[in-house]
Design an enzyme around this catalytic site. Structure first.
Site, PDB file in Angstrom:
ATOM      1  N   GLY A  11      43.935  39.946  38.304  1.00 37.99           N
ATOM      2  CA  GLY A  11      44.471  38.464  38.863  1.00 37.99           C
ATOM      3  C   GLY A  11      45.149  38.458  40.218  1.00 37.99           C
ATOM      4  O   GLY A  11      45.213  39.447  41.033  1.00 37.99           O
ATOM      5  N   SER A  12      45.652  37.123  40.413  1.00 37.81           N
ATOM      6  CA  SER A  12      46.310  37.105  41.488  1.00 37.81           C
ATOM      7  C   SER A  12      47.516  37.946  41.908  1.00 37.81           C
ATOM      8  O   SER A  12      48.186  38.396  40.741  1.00 37.81           O
ATOM      9  CB  SER A  12      46.677  35.467  41.467  1.00 37.81           C
ATOM     10  OG  SER A  12      47.459  35.138  42.633  1.00 37.81           O
ATOM     11  N   SER A  13      47.579  38.333  42.817  1.00 38.35           N
ATOM     12  CA  SER A  13      48.695  39.337  43.395  1.00 38.35           C
ATOM     13  C   SER A  13      48.799  40.665  42.760  1.00 38.35           C
ATOM     14  O   SER A  13      49.759  41.214  42.597  1.00 38.35           O
ATOM     15  CB  SER A  13      50.174  38.327  43.283  1.00 38.35           C
ATOM     16  OG  SER A  13      50.199  37.407  44.051  1.00 38.35           O
ATOM     17  N   GLY A  15      47.320  43.130  43.748  1.00 30.33           N
ATOM     18  CA  GLY A  15      47.000  44.231  44.770  1.00 30.33           C
ATOM     19  C   GLY A  15      45.394  44.657  45.166  1.00 30.33           C
ATOM     20  O   GLY A  15      45.428  45.527  45.970  1.00 30.33           O
ATOM     21  N   LYS A  16      44.567  43.604  44.830  1.00 27.53           N
ATOM     22  CA  LYS A  16      43.316  43.869  45.267  1.00 27.53           C
ATOM     23  C   LYS A  16      43.069  44.083  46.929  1.00 27.53           C
ATOM     24  O   LYS A  16      42.401  44.773  47.407  1.00 27.53           O
ATOM     25  CB  LYS A  16      42.253  42.874  44.649  1.00 27.53           C
ATOM     26  CG  LYS A  16      42.260  42.912  43.146  1.00 27.53           C
ATOM     27  CD  LYS A  16      41.313  41.660  42.655  1.00 27.53           C
ATOM     28  CE  LYS A  16      41.570  40.224  43.144  1.00 27.53           C
ATOM     29  NZ  LYS A  16      42.893  39.900  42.808  1.00 27.53           N
ATOM     30  N   SER A  17      43.805  43.127  47.593  1.00 25.90           N
ATOM     31  CA  SER A  17      43.370  42.978  48.781  1.00 25.90           C
ATOM     32  C   SER A  17      44.048  44.258  49.763  1.00 25.90           C
ATOM     33  O   SER A  17      43.276  44.791  50.582  1.00 25.90           O
ATOM     34  CB  SER A  17      44.127  41.931  49.711  1.00 25.90           C
ATOM     35  OG  SER A  17      43.588  40.664  49.029  1.00 25.90           O
ATOM     36  N   ASP A  37      39.106  34.764  47.811  1.00 31.77           N
ATOM     37  CA  ASP A  37      40.175  33.869  48.587  1.00 31.77           C
ATOM     38  C   ASP A  37      39.465  33.431  49.861  1.00 31.77           C
ATOM     39  O   ASP A  37      39.412  32.427  50.322  1.00 31.77           O
ATOM     40  CB  ASP A  37      41.280  34.868  48.999  1.00 31.77           C
ATOM     41  CG  ASP A  37      42.302  34.865  47.574  1.00 31.77           C
ATOM     42  OD1 ASP A  37      41.778  34.217  46.653  1.00 31.77           O
ATOM     43  OD2 ASP A  37      43.027  35.474  47.655  1.00 31.77           O
TER      44      ASP A  37
END
Length: 177
Positions: A11-13, A15-17, A37
């Protein structure tokens, strides 16, 4: 067979990036990043509102139109072609439709050695990160935290709720052939 593609879903935020950046630093060969993104940021302004593109509601909901889906399919095929051409690729995506979102990637990546990774994060923690970031509609992280994983199958799963990106990247790295 050597891993050619790593797909991170969370999900968003979640920590994937951060995990992508750590994987790029930790893996012994160069890996390209392909993030949903970045794809969304590449869209013209006309596709970032209601209708045919993608719309982010004030409550964090996401609505996808047909033109977005068409362009996303082309982007997905391009990422797969990049891997087929010899580049190793880490994909950072959000499977809003669960297994229905995973399936187009499975199809596009047919014939490639793919490591499927679930990136989990408790909704309250993801929401706090979302607020700190300030670039996402409030509520998106909490709404997506569990939904994106429902029915999705993975080779490895990590949880960033209490673990740093580097530790998660090292766990993933241990599964890269």
């Amino acid at each position: 067979m050597t891993t050619q593609v790593i797909v991170l879903n969370g999900g968003s935020s979640s920590g994937k990036s951060g995990i992508v950046r750590c994987l790029q630093a930790e893996l012994p060969t160069p890996w390209l990043a392909a993030a949903i993104d970045t794809f969304v940021d590449s869209l013209p302004a006309s596709l970032r509102s209601a209708g045919e593109g993608i719309e982010f509601a004030a409550d964090g909901g996401v609505t996808i139109g047909e033109e977005f889906r068409r362009l996303e399919a082309a982007w997905r095929e391009g990422v797969a072609a990049t891997a087929r051409a010899g580049a190793q690729v880490i994909i950072d995506d959000v499977f809003l439709g669960g297994p229905a979102s995973q399936e187009p990637w499975r199809k596009a990546l047919t014939g490639l050695n793919v490591l499927w990774v679930g990136v989990h994060c408790e909704g309250a923690v993801a929401e706090a990160r979302e607020i700190a970031r300030g670039d996402r509609p409030r509520g998106m992280a909490a709404a997506q935290a569990e939904k994106v994983h429902e029915g999705v199958s993975y080779d490895v799963e990590v949880d960033t709720t209490h673990r740093e990106s580097l530790a998660c990247a090292r766990t993933i790295k241990s599964h890269v052939a």
